[in-house]
Design a protein around this motif. Sequence first.
Motif, PDB file in Angstrom:
ATOM      1  N   GLU A   1       0.830  -1.206   0.000  1.00  0.00           N
ATOM      2  CA  GLU A   1       0.000   0.000   0.000  1.00  0.00           C
ATOM      3  C   GLU A   1       0.866   1.259   0.000  1.00  0.00           C
ATOM      4  N   GLU A   2       1.988   1.196   0.692  1.00  0.00           N
ATOM      5  CA  GLU A   2       2.867   2.356   0.816  1.00  0.00           C
ATOM      6  C   GLU A   2       3.861   2.463  -0.342  1.00  0.00           C
ATOM      7  N   ARG A   3       4.198   1.332  -0.953  1.00  0.00           N
ATOM      8  CA  ARG A   3       5.203   1.323  -2.022  1.00  0.00           C
ATOM      9  C   ARG A   3       4.605   0.767  -3.309  1.00  0.00           C
ATOM     10  N   ALA A   4       4.281   1.663  -4.231  1.00  0.00           N
ATOM     11  CA  ALA A   4       3.670   1.256  -5.493  1.00  0.00           C
ATOM     12  C   ALA A   4       4.643   0.502  -6.385  1.00  0.00           C
ATOM     13  N   ASP A   5       5.938   0.529  -6.031  1.00  0.00           N
ATOM     14  CA  ASP A   5       6.948  -0.147  -6.839  1.00  0.00           C
ATOM     15  C   ASP A   5       7.132  -1.609  -6.457  1.00  0.00           C
ATOM     16  N   PHE A   6       6.549  -2.033  -5.340  1.00  0.00           N
ATOM     17  CA  PHE A   6       6.802  -3.378  -4.796  1.00  0.00           C
ATOM     18  C   PHE A   6       5.845  -4.383  -5.412  1.00  0.00           C
ATOM     19  N   ARG A   7       6.411  -5.553  -5.798  1.00  0.00           N
ATOM     20  CA  ARG A   7       5.598  -6.601  -6.420  1.00  0.00           C
ATOM     21  C   ARG A   7       5.848  -7.944  -5.725  1.00  0.00           C
ATOM     22  N   TYR A   8       4.841  -8.812  -5.786  1.00  0.00           N
ATOM     23  CA  TYR A   8       4.912 -10.108  -5.113  1.00  0.00           C
ATOM     24  C   TYR A   8       4.420 -11.189  -6.052  1.00  0.00           C
ATOM     25  N   ILE A   9       5.238 -12.227  -6.238  1.00  0.00           N
ATOM     26  CA  ILE A   9       4.834 -13.367  -7.052  1.00  0.00           C
ATOM     27  C   ILE A   9       5.057 -14.645  -6.247  1.00  0.00           C
ATOM     28  N   SER A  10       4.093 -15.553  -6.339  1.00  0.00           N
ATOM     29  CA  SER A  10       4.137 -16.717  -5.459  1.00  0.00           C
ATOM     30  C   SER A  10       3.390 -17.889  -6.061  1.00  0.00           C
ATOM     31  N   ASP A  11       3.851 -19.104  -5.743  1.00  0.00           N
ATOM     32  CA  ASP A  11       3.067 -20.279  -6.128  1.00  0.00           C
ATOM     33  C   ASP A  11       2.298 -20.800  -4.924  1.00  0.00           C
ATOM     34  N   ILE A  12       2.126 -19.929  -3.931  1.00  0.00           N
ATOM     35  CA  ILE A  12       1.254 -20.241  -2.797  1.00  0.00           C
ATOM     36  C   ILE A  12       0.307 -19.063  -2.610  1.00  0.00           C
ATOM     37  N   LYS A  13      -0.957 -19.269  -2.912  1.00  0.00           N
ATOM     38  CA  LYS A  13      -1.930 -18.185  -2.775  1.00  0.00           C
ATOM     39  C   LYS A  13      -2.075 -17.811  -1.301  1.00  0.00           C
ATOM     40  N   PRO A  14      -1.887 -16.543  -0.953  1.00  0.00           N
ATOM     41  CA  PRO A  14      -1.999 -16.146   0.459  1.00  0.00           C
ATOM     42  C   PRO A  14      -3.444 -16.181   0.943  1.00  0.00           C
ATOM     43  N   ASP A  15      -3.611 -16.207   2.260  1.00  0.00           N
ATOM     44  CA  ASP A  15      -4.958 -16.239   2.824  1.00  0.00           C
ATOM     45  C   ASP A  15      -5.733 -14.970   2.485  1.00  0.00           C
ATOM     46  N   ASN A  16      -4.996 -13.862   2.312  1.00  0.00           N
ATOM     47  CA  ASN A  16      -5.671 -12.594   2.006  1.00  0.00           C
ATOM     48  C   ASN A  16      -5.589 -12.259   0.523  1.00  0.00           C
TER      49      ASN A  16
ATOM     50  N   PRO B   1      -7.822 -12.039  -1.801  1.00  0.00           N
ATOM     51  CA  PRO B   1      -8.793 -11.057  -2.309  1.00  0.00           C
ATOM     52  C   PRO B   1      -8.340  -9.611  -2.143  1.00  0.00           C
ATOM     53  N   VAL B   2      -7.539  -9.345  -1.117  1.00  0.00           N
ATOM     54  CA  VAL B   2      -7.033  -7.991  -0.911  1.00  0.00           C
ATOM     55  C   VAL B   2      -6.093  -7.598  -2.049  1.00  0.00           C
ATOM     56  N   PHE B   3      -5.259  -8.551  -2.474  1.00  0.00           N
ATOM     57  CA  PHE B   3      -4.348  -8.279  -3.584  1.00  0.00           C
ATOM     58  C   PHE B   3      -5.138  -8.002  -4.860  1.00  0.00           C
ATOM     59  N   ALA B   4      -6.192  -8.779  -5.087  1.00  0.00           N
ATOM     60  CA  ALA B   4      -7.013  -8.585  -6.280  1.00  0.00           C
ATOM     61  C   ALA B   4      -7.678  -7.212  -6.270  1.00  0.00           C
ATOM     62  N   GLU B   5      -8.063  -6.764  -5.102  1.00  0.00           N
ATOM     63  CA  GLU B   5      -8.755  -5.473  -4.967  1.00  0.00           C
ATOM     64  C   GLU B   5      -7.806  -4.286  -5.105  1.00  0.00           C
ATOM     65  N   LYS B   6      -6.586  -4.436  -4.556  1.00  0.00           N
ATOM     66  CA  LYS B   6      -5.713  -3.262  -4.422  1.00  0.00           C
ATOM     67  C   LYS B   6      -4.487  -3.234  -5.329  1.00  0.00           C
ATOM     68  N   PHE B   7      -4.023  -4.396  -5.785  1.00  0.00           N
ATOM     69  CA  PHE B   7      -2.700  -4.428  -6.406  1.00  0.00           C
ATOM     70  C   PHE B   7      -2.691  -5.031  -7.802  1.00  0.00           C
ATOM     71  N   GLU B   8      -3.666  -4.688  -8.600  1.00  0.00           N
ATOM     72  CA  GLU B   8      -3.743  -5.236  -9.952  1.00  0.00           C
ATOM     73  C   GLU B   8      -2.433  -4.986 -10.712  1.00  0.00           C
ATOM     74  N   GLY B   9      -1.933  -6.042 -11.342  1.00  0.00           N
ATOM     75  CA  GLY B   9      -0.716  -5.931 -12.131  1.00  0.00           C
ATOM     76  C   GLY B   9       0.566  -6.004 -11.320  1.00  0.00           C
ATOM     77  N   ARG B  10       0.445  -6.069  -9.998  1.00  0.00           N
ATOM     78  CA  ARG B  10       1.642  -6.061  -9.142  1.00  0.00           C
ATOM     79  C   ARG B  10       1.821  -7.377  -8.384  1.00  0.00           C
ATOM     80  N   TYR B  11       1.040  -8.374  -8.727  1.00  0.00           N
ATOM     81  CA  TYR B  11       1.160  -9.677  -8.062  1.00  0.00           C
ATOM     82  C   TYR B  11       0.769 -10.769  -9.042  1.00  0.00           C
TER      83      TYR B  11
END
Length: 306
Positions: free
Chosen positions: A238-253, A255-265
């Motif tokens: 939320e604080e760093r628009a430059d930060f991205r996260y990629i994972s082969d384990i879907k986190p428990d949260n 839906p938050v990534f889908a709502e807030k971080f399109e294109g960054r995960y």
Amino acid sequence: MKVLVATDKPFAAVAVEGIKKELDNAGIEMILLEKYGEKSKLIEAIADVDGVIVRSDILDAEVLNAAKKLKIAVRAGAGYDNIDLAAATANGVCVMNTPGQNSNAVAELVFGMAVMMARNGYNGTSGTELKGKKLGIHAFGQVGRNVARIAKGFGMEVYAFDPYCPAEVIEAEGVTALTDINEMYATCQYISLHIPATPETKKSINYDLLNRMPKGAVLINTARKEVVDEEQLVKLMEERADFRYISDIKPDNAPVFAEKFEGRYFFTPKKMGAQTAEANINAGIAAARQSAGFLKEGIDKFRVNK
């Protein structure tokens, strides 16, 4: 003697053939239980066998207590947090994993996801290259070493932090060994996680550590979701628009990534680092070989419990 192959998510048919051949050659009968669905079926099947081979199947205290003849349980793969080690030890069961058999498959996935993210999900916009970027490998086990090998092929600068691996071993692979985890995160734009989920590592990848990463940071997780503090990761992103996260384990949260971080995960639909035909076969056959070696000769080289 009997060895149960209990896989709710089955091995490939060719892997099952290889497992059976290894056990047959050792004079051990293979019992196959696939897509069993209900825990009660596993409990029933494991009651009268000397060994069991599993993938992500859960061997908890209830299952192990029912396995009165069981001497060995092998997890076909590297991670073994699906097996209750304390319960296994209490029941006199040796637990092994098959380290290294899935390592190349996981390492290739790291770069499949990294390239996709560097190219902005192939959305038609201008991306970046991996060449010349600094990659930090958090834990230098079998997967980490394969990641290093591939990274050097991309022309990346490779660093590693692993307090359990001697610096000279890391340096021998052409990788810069770091003794300070904070230094690695502050140095590397890309970090690839390969630590197990233990009481010490759970949620250890937190806000303070990740915020040290340079601009354009990418965190890659093919380890376990539990090692990342998901709430603190969201706060950071939320604080760093430059930060991205990629994972082969879907986190428990997720839906938050889908709502807030399109294109960054990016998250794979399920954990699939080891899901290649080659890894499937290699891990299954290794598990059969280790089971036979223990039952026939007491070989426990890859034992993970005491």
